[in-house]
Design a protein around this motif. Structure first.
Motif, mmCIF file in Angstrom:
data_model
loop_
_atom_site.group_PDB
_atom_site.id
_atom_site.type_symbol
_atom_site.label_atom_id
_atom_site.label_comp_id
_atom_site.label_asym_id
_atom_site.label_seq_id
_atom_site.Cartn_x
_atom_site.Cartn_y
_atom_site.Cartn_z
ATOM 1 N N ALA A 83 0.832 -1.211 0.000
ATOM 2 C CA ALA A 83 0.000 0.000 0.000
ATOM 3 C C ALA A 83 0.862 1.256 0.000
ATOM 4 N N ASP A 84 1.927 1.245 0.775
ATOM 5 C CA ASP A 84 2.815 2.395 0.824
ATOM 6 C C ASP A 84 3.465 2.625 -0.542
ATOM 7 N N ALA A 85 3.916 1.547 -1.164
ATOM 8 C CA ALA A 85 4.535 1.663 -2.489
ATOM 9 C C ALA A 85 3.540 2.164 -3.528
ATOM 10 N N ARG A 86 2.266 1.837 -3.353
ATOM 11 C CA ARG A 86 1.213 2.248 -4.287
ATOM 12 C C ARG A 86 0.594 3.600 -3.908
ATOM 13 N N GLY A 87 0.948 4.116 -2.716
ATOM 14 C CA GLY A 87 0.421 5.408 -2.285
ATOM 15 C C GLY A 87 -0.993 5.357 -1.740
ATOM 16 N N CYS A 88 -1.414 4.213 -1.211
ATOM 17 C CA CYS A 88 -2.785 4.060 -0.712
ATOM 18 C C CYS A 88 -2.837 4.315 0.797
ATOM 19 N N ALA A 89 -3.242 5.519 1.160
ATOM 20 C CA ALA A 89 -3.303 5.890 2.574
ATOM 21 C C ALA A 89 -4.290 5.020 3.340
ATOM 22 N N TYR A 90 -5.415 4.658 2.707
ATOM 23 C CA TYR A 90 -6.418 3.828 3.379
ATOM 24 C C TYR A 90 -5.788 2.507 3.821
ATOM 25 N N CYS A 91 -5.162 1.795 2.892
ATOM 26 C CA CYS A 91 -4.594 0.477 3.224
ATOM 27 C C CYS A 91 -3.446 0.593 4.230
ATOM 28 N N VAL A 92 -2.612 1.619 4.069
ATOM 29 C CA VAL A 92 -1.521 1.810 5.031
ATOM 30 C C VAL A 92 -2.107 1.989 6.427
ATOM 31 N N GLY A 93 -3.088 2.880 6.549
ATOM 32 C CA GLY A 93 -3.685 3.150 7.857
ATOM 33 C C GLY A 93 -4.411 1.950 8.429
ATOM 34 N N ALA A 94 -5.214 1.288 7.596
ATOM 35 C CA ALA A 94 -5.998 0.150 8.079
ATOM 36 C C ALA A 94 -5.102 -1.008 8.522
ATOM 37 N N HIS A 95 -4.053 -1.276 7.766
ATOM 38 C CA HIS A 95 -3.222 -2.437 8.104
ATOM 39 C C HIS A 95 -2.152 -2.102 9.140
ATOM 40 N N ALA A 96 -1.824 -0.838 9.290
ATOM 41 C CA ALA A 96 -0.999 -0.434 10.436
ATOM 42 C C ALA A 96 -1.799 -0.652 11.718
ATOM 43 N N MET A 97 -3.117 -0.323 11.674
ATOM 44 C CA MET A 97 -3.975 -0.583 12.846
ATOM 45 C C MET A 97 -4.040 -2.082 13.132
ATOM 46 N N ALA A 98 -4.147 -2.895 12.088
ATOM 47 C CA ALA A 98 -4.194 -4.348 12.274
ATOM 48 C C ALA A 98 -2.897 -4.843 12.906
ATOM 49 N N LEU A 99 -1.769 -4.299 12.476
ATOM 50 C CA LEU A 99 -0.486 -4.697 13.066
ATOM 51 C C LEU A 99 -0.416 -4.317 14.543
ATOM 52 N N ARG A 100 -0.937 -3.147 14.889
ATOM 53 C CA ARG A 100 -0.967 -2.745 16.302
ATOM 54 C C ARG A 100 -1.797 -3.731 17.115
ATOM 55 N N ARG A 101 -2.950 -4.133 16.570
ATOM 56 C CA ARG A 101 -3.794 -5.106 17.275
ATOM 57 C C ARG A 101 -3.092 -6.451 17.425
ATOM 58 N N LEU A 102 -2.188 -6.763 16.509
ATOM 59 C CA LEU A 102 -1.426 -8.011 16.588
ATOM 60 C C LEU A 102 -0.189 -7.872 17.481
ATOM 61 N N GLY A 103 0.005 -6.682 18.056
ATOM 62 C CA GLY A 103 1.109 -6.481 18.992
ATOM 63 C C GLY A 103 2.422 -6.049 18.372
ATOM 64 N N VAL A 104 2.420 -5.620 17.129
ATOM 65 C CA VAL A 104 3.650 -5.173 16.469
ATOM 66 C C VAL A 104 3.991 -3.770 16.966
ATOM 67 N N PRO A 105 5.222 -3.561 17.418
ATOM 68 C CA PRO A 105 5.615 -2.246 17.949
ATOM 69 C C PRO A 105 5.577 -1.146 16.880
ATOM 70 N N GLU A 106 5.290 0.076 17.316
ATOM 71 C CA GLU A 106 5.233 1.238 16.420
ATOM 72 C C GLU A 106 6.531 1.416 15.635
ATOM 73 N N GLU A 107 7.667 1.154 16.277
ATOM 74 C CA GLU A 107 8.960 1.329 15.609
ATOM 75 C C GLU A 107 9.063 0.404 14.399
ATOM 76 N N THR A 108 8.564 -0.806 14.545
ATOM 77 C CA THR A 108 8.594 -1.766 13.443
ATOM 78 C C THR A 108 7.660 -1.322 12.330
ATOM 79 N N ILE A 109 6.468 -0.874 12.688
ATOM 80 C CA ILE A 109 5.508 -0.401 11.693
ATOM 81 C C ILE A 109 6.100 0.777 10.920
ATOM 82 N N ALA A 110 6.751 1.702 11.616
ATOM 83 C CA ALA A 110 7.346 2.869 10.969
ATOM 84 C C ALA A 110 8.444 2.467 9.990
ATOM 85 N N LEU A 111 9.189 1.420 10.305
ATOM 86 C CA LEU A 111 10.274 0.977 9.428
ATOM 87 C C LEU A 111 9.775 0.334 8.139
#
Length: 186
Positions: A83-111
Motif C-alpha cells: 500500500a505504501d509503495a502504491r500510495g494508498c493511505a487507506y490500506c496503510v492506515g488500516a493495516h498499520a492498525m491491524a499490526l498494532r492489534r497483533l502487537g507489532v511495535p510502532e517502531e517496526t511499523i514505521a520501518l
C-alpha cells in the motif's frame, strides 16, 4: 508512511451503511463483516453496491489473509508495504492498525516504509517485504533470482502462491480504494 494523506472526506460513491441494507443478501454480508472485523470498514460499504463483488472480495480476503501457512503478521506487513509503495493511505492506515492489534511495535511499523534492513525482523521476512515493495512498483522487474532467494529462505510453491496472492490483493484493493477515494475509517 509516504502514502498520500490528502484523501478527501467524501468518497466518489456513496458508502452504504449497514442499517440501510434492505436486500437480505447484503444484510447477511454486513453481519458476516461485523462478526469478522468488529464493524463494517468503509471498503466494504463502498463494495456493498454490488453484493456479489462484495462477497467475492470477502472470500478472497478470508482465503488470503486468514488461511494458509504464512504468518498473519507478515501478511499484514506486506499489506502496509504494498500500500505504501502504491500510495494508498487507506490500506496503510488500516493495516498499520491491524499490526498494532497483533502487537507489532510502532517502531517496526514505521520501518515498513523505509530501510527494512534496519529492523529486527527475520531475514526471510525482510526478503518477502522487499520483494513485495518491488513488485508493487514494477512487477516486471521481479527476477528469477529474487524468487530463488525466497526459496532459499524456505518458501516453497504453496507459500510463494500465498505471498503473491497477498501482494495481488493489496495492489487491487489499493487501486479500488484510491480510484473511488474511499476515506479511512475513523
Amino acid at each position: 508512511m509516504s502514502a498520500a494523506l490528502d484523501v478527501p472526506a467524501t468518497a466518489r460513491v456513496r458508502l452504504v451503511e449497514p442499517a440501510a441494507a434492505t436486500d437480505p443478501e447484503l444484510a447477511a454480508l454486513f453481519r458476516r463483516i461485523e462478526e469478522q472485523f468488529g464493524g463494517v470498514p468503509n471498503l466494504f460499504k463502498a463494495l456493498a453496491h454490488r453484493p456479489a463483488i462484495l462477497r467475492a472480495t470477502l472470500d478472497k480476503v478470508a482465503a488470503t489473509m486468514h488461511e494458509g501457512t504464512v504468518d498473519r503478521q507478515l501478511k499484514e506487513m506486506m499489506a502496509v508495504v504494498v500500500a505504501d509503495a502504491r500510495g494508498c493511505a487507506y490500506c496503510v492506515g488500516a493495516h498499520a492498525m491491524a499490526l498494532r492489534r497483533l502487537g507489532v511495535p510502532e517502531e517496526t511499523i514505521a520501518l515498513l516504509a523505509g530501510d527494512l534492513a534496519q529492523s529486527a525482523l527475520p531475514p526471510a521476512w525482510i526478503e518477502v517485504l522487499e520483494v513485495s515493495r518491488a513488485a508493487a512498483r514494477d512487477v516486471h522487474g521481479i527476477t528469477y533470482a529474487r524468487f530463488a532467494r525466497l526459496r532459499a529462505r524456505g518458501f516453497e510453491d504453496a507459500a510463494l502462491v500465498e505471498l503473491a496472492s497477498v501482494m495481488d490483493l493489496f495492489m487491487s484493493l489499493s487501486f479500488f480504494l484510491d480510484l473511488l477515494k474511499v476515506p479511512l475509517d475513523e
